[in-house]
Design a protein around this motif. Sequence first.
Motif, PDB file in Angstrom:
ATOM      1  N   ASP A  72       0.809  -1.212   0.000  1.00  0.00           N
ATOM      2  CA  ASP A  72       0.000   0.000   0.000  1.00  0.00           C
ATOM      3  C   ASP A  72       0.844   1.265   0.000  1.00  0.00           C
ATOM      4  N   ASN A  73       2.163   1.118   0.161  1.00  0.00           N
ATOM      5  CA  ASN A  73       3.054   2.266   0.190  1.00  0.00           C
ATOM      6  C   ASN A  73       2.659   3.282   1.252  1.00  0.00           C
ATOM      7  N   ASN A  74       2.041   2.805   2.312  1.00  0.00           N
ATOM      8  CA  ASN A  74       1.740   3.672   3.429  1.00  0.00           C
ATOM      9  C   ASN A  74       2.952   3.677   4.356  1.00  0.00           C
ATOM     10  N   ALA A  75       2.952   4.535   5.348  1.00  0.00           N
ATOM     11  CA  ALA A  75       4.074   4.615   6.283  1.00  0.00           C
ATOM     12  C   ALA A  75       3.520   4.865   7.675  1.00  0.00           C
ATOM     13  N   ILE A  76       4.268   4.446   8.677  1.00  0.00           N
ATOM     14  CA  ILE A  76       3.819   4.597  10.058  1.00  0.00           C
ATOM     15  C   ILE A  76       5.018   4.855  10.951  1.00  0.00           C
ATOM     16  N   LEU A  77       4.815   5.632  12.004  1.00  0.00           N
ATOM     17  CA  LEU A  77       5.858   5.888  13.002  1.00  0.00           C
ATOM     18  C   LEU A  77       5.192   6.124  14.347  1.00  0.00           C
ATOM     19  N   ASN A  78       5.760   5.500  15.389  1.00  0.00           N
ATOM     20  CA  ASN A  78       5.176   5.599  16.732  1.00  0.00           C
ATOM     21  C   ASN A  78       5.981   6.490  17.675  1.00  0.00           C
ATOM     22  N   GLY A  79       7.271   6.517  17.516  1.00  0.00           N
ATOM     23  CA  GLY A  79       8.114   7.311  18.398  1.00  0.00           C
ATOM     24  C   GLY A  79       9.427   7.644  17.728  1.00  0.00           C
ATOM     25  N   LEU A  80      10.101   8.675  18.222  1.00  0.00           N
ATOM     26  CA  LEU A  80      11.340   9.113  17.610  1.00  0.00           C
ATOM     27  C   LEU A  80      12.247   9.714  18.666  1.00  0.00           C
ATOM     28  N   GLU A  81      13.535   9.339  18.624  1.00  0.00           N
ATOM     29  CA  GLU A  81      14.549   9.922  19.505  1.00  0.00           C
ATOM     30  C   GLU A  81      15.757  10.332  18.671  1.00  0.00           C
ATOM     31  N   ILE A  82      16.333  11.464  19.001  1.00  0.00           N
ATOM     32  CA  ILE A  82      17.532  11.959  18.334  1.00  0.00           C
ATOM     33  C   ILE A  82      18.596  12.218  19.406  1.00  0.00           C
ATOM     34  N   PHE A  83      19.735  11.570  19.275  1.00  0.00           N
ATOM     35  CA  PHE A  83      20.828  11.692  20.241  1.00  0.00           C
ATOM     36  C   PHE A  83      22.055  12.263  19.547  1.00  0.00           C
ATOM     37  N   LYS A  84      22.677  13.232  20.190  1.00  0.00           N
ATOM     38  CA  LYS A  84      23.927  13.803  19.694  1.00  0.00           C
ATOM     39  C   LYS A  84      25.099  13.063  20.314  1.00  0.00           C
ATOM     40  N   LEU A  85      26.086  12.711  19.492  1.00  0.00           N
ATOM     41  CA  LEU A  85      27.252  11.959  19.953  1.00  0.00           C
ATOM     42  C   LEU A  85      28.450  12.894  20.095  1.00  0.00           C
ATOM     43  N   SER A  86      29.199  12.727  21.151  1.00  0.00           N
ATOM     44  CA  SER A  86      30.312  13.638  21.430  1.00  0.00           C
ATOM     45  C   SER A  86      31.435  13.485  20.412  1.00  0.00           C
ATOM     46  N   ARG A  87      32.144  14.568  20.215  1.00  0.00           N
ATOM     47  CA  ARG A  87      33.342  14.562  19.377  1.00  0.00           C
ATOM     48  C   ARG A  87      34.484  15.170  20.175  1.00  0.00           C
ATOM     49  N   LYS A  88      35.541  14.440  20.352  1.00  0.00           N
ATOM     50  CA  LYS A  88      36.729  14.931  21.041  1.00  0.00           C
ATOM     51  C   LYS A  88      36.362  15.564  22.388  1.00  0.00           C
ATOM     52  N   ASP A  89      35.673  14.785  23.219  1.00  0.00           N
ATOM     53  CA  ASP A  89      35.284  15.237  24.563  1.00  0.00           C
ATOM     54  C   ASP A  89      34.434  16.497  24.526  1.00  0.00           C
ATOM     55  N   ASN A  90      33.608  16.626  23.506  1.00  0.00           N
ATOM     56  CA  ASN A  90      32.776  17.824  23.402  1.00  0.00           C
ATOM     57  C   ASN A  90      31.364  17.469  22.973  1.00  0.00           C
TER      58      ASN A  90
END
Length: 872
Positions: free
Chosen positions: A391-409
């Motif tokens: 059916d080419n439909n789409a679904i999403l229940n939850g979303l999280e975005i995490f930032k990853l450190s670079r050089k202790d920052n």
Amino acid sequence: MGFNGVILSSTFVSMLLMVSAADNFLIDCGTNSSTVDGARKWVGDSSASNVTFSPVGIPANLSKVDTNATYPKVYTTARIFTSVANYTFKVSPGRHWLRLHFYPFSFMNFSVNSSVFSVNVGPLKLLSNLNVSNEISNKNNNPQYSASGGPKIVQLMKEYSINVANSSAQLVVTFTPESGSFAFISAIEVVSMPEDIFPTSSNLVGSSPKKSSLDLSSSGVETMYRLNVGGSSVTPQDDSGLSRTWEEDKYYIYSLDAGSETKNVSAVSYNSPNDSYIAPLVVYETAREMTSNLAQVVNQKINISWSFAVDPNFDYLVRFHFCELVFDKVGMRVFGIYINNQTADPSFDVLSLADAKNRAIYSDYTDTSMGAGVNTMWIQIGPNPSLTGSDNNAILNGLEIFKLSRKDNLAGSPTKLQGAENPSEAEQNSILWPVIGGAIGGAVLIGAVIFVGLCLFCGKKKPTPVKPHSPGWLPLFLHAGSESAYTTKASKGTVNSGSTMVAVRRGRKFTFADIKLATNNFDESRVIGIGGFGRVFKGEIEDGVSVAVKRANPQSEQGLTEFETEIELLSKLRHRHLVSLIGFCEEQNEMILVYEYMANGTLRSHLFGSNLPPLSWKQRLDICIGAARGLHYLHTGAEIGIIHRDVKTTNILLDENFVAKMADFGLSKTGPALDHTHVSTAVKGSFGYLDPDYFRRQQLTEKSDVYSFGVVLFEVVCARPVINPTLPKEQINLAEWAMHWQQKGMLEEIIDPKLAGAYSPGSLRKFGEIAEKCLADDGKNRPSMGDVLWNLEYILQLQEAADRSLSLANSSTQLSNFPSNLPHIRESDENSESTLIREDQQDQQIEARSVGESEEGAGALEFSQLVKPMGR
């Protein structure tokens, strides 16, 4: 990812999380009194135990707090610092949530509008030049956020995931005000995280489907966004023990017309009990799917799109939470997932992973495209024009975005949030069908990452200890500044510099007086285990916490060798299904380790040889799954793969909730390097469980653990010793005897009589099949522990389906009549060394074998480190 579909109540989930949370600090700053907000009790920083701060600073007491604040009572106080200040938390090693709460205020001559400061944890910079008022104003004034009806933000909360090193046993948060300014903090949370909440690998965005390694052991992680898609906000009190906040997604969606909200019509369940801490069930009970007018959507080529302000020059981990609430067959909903105009997955099918409707799953992706000047992340889901038959439909229940450190920052430069009310033409095009450009660049990036990883991995050399003199030894832990190390002497009495080992101290340091008090001066009545190393006592430390105290015998060279191995490994390992090391004692030439106490003893004691109540079939499956998770983590989750080498039912311990944990790592070995297939070593292990392939070739592999685990599986289903010389010759060796009946398709003939038909025949058949696979004579023909785990979770799903069928029928319908439309078990890749169980593979013949001479009599009790009985 698991497939047992167990439904967990919120109370049970909270209990599981509290069991695994070694630290749980809720600190109300600027006061010495306690505050209760909802179900959570906050302790004033002036009176909190295991928390110190310096300097004292200035406590601020506010007269009024906006009712929109998440925790209005907590925000009535704050602590102000005009110079560099530290909060020090005494914690156990491992990853922790760190949440910093800020509430704008004016107190005396301090105005938060003029406050600018930075925050560090050790060398890791979390915040730089922070002005709390500006941060709050940026979000409130974001055109998209305000136009979507986003609630007014009155406080600022920053959430981080910090890994506390084994050697430190403390987390130090440093506040540094800018010159002439001041720093302040309203409240701090420090909570132990479940060990495997972050993956060791994820899908790399913009490349052909390929996994990218993700080593976060020394990295910091910042939670940027956490959304309950298609549903209302989730408060910390509703998040099953982890106290996270989930926002509504409608404040970030580009066009609400592109997607409609939907809810479940029946109970949602997790794939695995261990998934319960990934997100609360309420997140999976709601979703956003494409508008019902699919033809219009396809013609306009519009995706559901969300935009987020992020910091440039960082990598991001994006976690999608899915639960199919509408369709019930694989292939009915297949769609694409896109991040920043790059393809994350061109043909995602929720049901192909979940195997059932209303079953929660998640999928992780790493985005490395946020270069200089890129401060907006687009997340999109939608139809793929190349897909047919769905059916080419789409679904999403939850979303999280995490930032990853670079050089202790982790501190991005202050950036005003970008709205999407009037996107440019380029942005409008990005909301249409994303192009899969950059695939070549992504492939090059993956190759570079793999090449560097191989170089680093191969460059590491593992120091090997040399056996010390016996009898007697020097303490393994010798102080050297803030670190602990120990050196061992060669048998000739010379110190070998190559034998020096650095052992990171893990946990609390007990005095010998503490240990004597805890064990009532090593009272014999408290002995719960005896082995080559010495004895294990049940102890009790402050607050009535029960522990297992292992006191090594200085006369035993074997025991010391195992002791050293266990110290080395446990300094690196932490997992819910591995017995945890709490602390140690190194005084008076004593070698003492303190473990968590496992209230329900060994798995063996619940199978036979005791008067304990018998385990149900479902309990046995849960225990096997837990042990398999622990072994799978050893093989794949540790920095270097570890082979347990002594898998047996006396080394599978059960806590008060019958959660299984692997124990006794004295014989464990690190796995082979990348360019090797095995470790050549002398044969060690326990008779009856010993891998015949390892015995013949003296070549140890992870498949040796798989063989031993296969014996455990048969022991679980038959409830008898693995070696019993008093029985007829053909029955002495359980592995051979059980294989005889399994290959005849009649395993039920020798099943534990205490189960008495209280099991699904289908689940028993599959259980026998995976046990049979584990006992393949040639190690290459055995499945991996990951495959074994997958199969066990599927078997549990079969049993639960049968239970539900029986309950719904409310009759005497036989358990064998469970639904025929359950998902088929997956097949392994054609080139995989380990072939998974299939529906049509029931009678594969496997050559019977003899593992060796028996050293166990019929009534002999097997060895275990942390519980009775005695003997190895």
